[in-house]
Enzyme design. Structure first.
Site, PDB file in Angstrom:
ATOM      1  N   HIS A 173       0.830  -1.200   0.000  1.00 41.75           N
ATOM      2  CA  HIS A 173       0.000   0.000   0.000  1.00 41.75           C
ATOM      3  C   HIS A 173       0.866   1.252   0.000  1.00 41.75           C
ATOM      4  CE1 HIS A 173      -3.327   2.715   1.461  1.00 41.75           C
ATOM      5  NE2 HIS A 173      -3.919   2.028   0.509  1.00 41.75           N
ATOM      6  N   CYS A 174       2.003   1.190   0.682  1.00 41.43           N
ATOM      7  CA  CYS A 174       2.896   2.347   0.792  1.00 41.43           C
ATOM      8  C   CYS A 174       3.527   2.725  -0.547  1.00 41.43           C
ATOM      9  CB  CYS A 174       4.009   2.059   1.797  1.00 41.43           C
ATOM     10  SG  CYS A 174       3.456   1.627   3.452  1.00 41.43           S
ATOM     11  N   ILE A 175       3.636   1.760  -1.474  1.00 34.58           N
ATOM     12  CA  ILE A 175       4.349   2.019  -2.726  1.00 34.58           C
ATOM     13  C   ILE A 175       3.403   2.113  -3.926  1.00 34.58           C
ATOM     14  CG2 ILE A 175       6.530   1.063  -1.917  1.00 34.58           C
ATOM     15  CD1 ILE A 175       5.870  -1.557  -3.293  1.00 34.58           C
TER      16      ILE A 175
END
Length: 352
Positions: free
Chosen positions: A337-339
């Site tokens: 999700h962060c990337i």
């Protein structure tokens, strides 16, 4: 293309709001890893996991991939040959586009616009001058009108659930290294006007040794407007146990936009302790990414990997729930999700 500021009409006043992740996408935006030092010597393994993730997403929707230099572009192009990927040369510090990229908003007429929040690398922890300019680069690529907002906000700090409801954590947003003087009420005002959040729900904190100060997207996520999946730690001696238990109790008391309680589903954290170059790592299954017909869930070679997939799969009917390795990527402190950053389906708003 118009640049709109805090003195202009707000997105909310023009009918725009940030949609939940499960709504239809036009594309997924990502940035290619390039700095071996930032990845503590694991760049090759990180790129291999990135390539598998990009190829998986590209089977379902287009990927717009930012590359910071010619070497990175060549490396990505070789690994991703034949995939539905468009490359863009953009100066970058790192890959965490969920946090440094723009947040997209839509309105009922089918138009899509962007909000450019400030990014200071989670309170000045890392260099961020180039990453702070990524939203401007995206708006130029899309030729999109957008809002420039003088407030630090990372996308991973906010979980949009639809119907105007969102989740966040006090440990992250209320740090004085982001927006000194902004309290919970003022944050609610900004998020209402620029992302259409009418009900902001606050949890206490996130995972131990999370350099983001406890992003919500590493612990607690909406799977639909009424269902929330939240991380739990069974080991009472683990520092995450008390924090996750407090969050679980708080969620059970919260209500949706209609005053109805949510359905709360418990999701285990990985069972095994992971150590990185800077201490304990924050692996989590909650950092999944939802796209057109799929959900990708990080896996760590952990005993709880399969259990997490079994819990999540029934929560996403009609979507293929796919487990992919994130054992190298988590060395950088985040996961899928962060990337990633979703661009909702719709015509790009030109401000006319």
């Amino acid at each position: 293309m118009k640049h709109l500021s805090a003195t202009d009409a707000t997105p909310r006043s023009l009918g725009f709001a940030m949609p939940p992740e499960w709504e239809r996408h036009a594309a997924t935006w990502m940035s290619w890893p390039a700095d071996d030092e930032l990845w503590f010597g694991h760049l090759e393994a990180v790129r291999a996991e990135f390539a598998e993730l990009v190829r998986t997403i590209a089977r379902f929707e287009p990927v717009q991939l930012l590359t910071r230099d010619a070497h990175s572009r060549q490396d990505a192009a070789e690994r991703l040959a034949g995939a539905d990927v468009t490359f863009h040369d953009v100066p970058l510090n790192d890959v965490w586009i969920r946090d440094n990229g723009p947040l997209f908003v839509t309105r009922a007429s089918g138009e899509v616009s962007l909000v450019n929040w400030r990014f200071n690398a989670w309170g000045g922890k890392f260099d961020s001058a180039e990453d702070d300019r990524v939203p401007e680069a995206v708006t130029h690529i899309l030729d999109a009108s957008h809002w420039d907002v003088p407030v630090v906000l990372e996308g991973g700090a906010l979980e949009i659930g639809g119907a105007g409801v969102a989740l966040t954590t006090r440990s992250c947003l209320l740090t004085d290294t982001r927006n000194l003087g902004l309290d919970a009420g003022k944050y609610a005002d900004w998020l209402r006007e620029y992302l259409g959040v009418s009900k902001l729900l606050w949890l206490g904190a996130g995972l131990e040794n999370d350099h983001t100060d406890g992003h919500i997207d590493t612990i607690t996520r909406f799977t639909d407007e009424r269902t929330i999946v939240t991380s739990v730690e069974a080991d009472e001696t683990d520092p995450n146990h008390a924090v996750m238990s407090a969050n679980l109790a708080a969620l059970r008391e919260m209500t949706d936009a209609d005053g109805q309680p949510f359905r709360i589903v418990e999701l285990p954290l990985p069972a095994e302790y992971l150590e990185g170059a800077e201490g304990r790592l924050p692996p989590t299954y909650a950092n999944f990414y939802i796209g057109n017909g799929f959900v990708v869930v990080p896996q760590y070679g952990d005993p709880n990997d399969a259990r997490a997939l079994d819990i999540l799969a029934p929560l996403f009917p009609g979507r293929e729930v796919i487990g992919l390795s994130s054992r190298a990527i988590i060395e950088g402190g985040g996961s899928f999700h962060c990337i990633t950053q979703q661009q909702p389906a719709g015509a790009v708003w030109t401000g006319e």
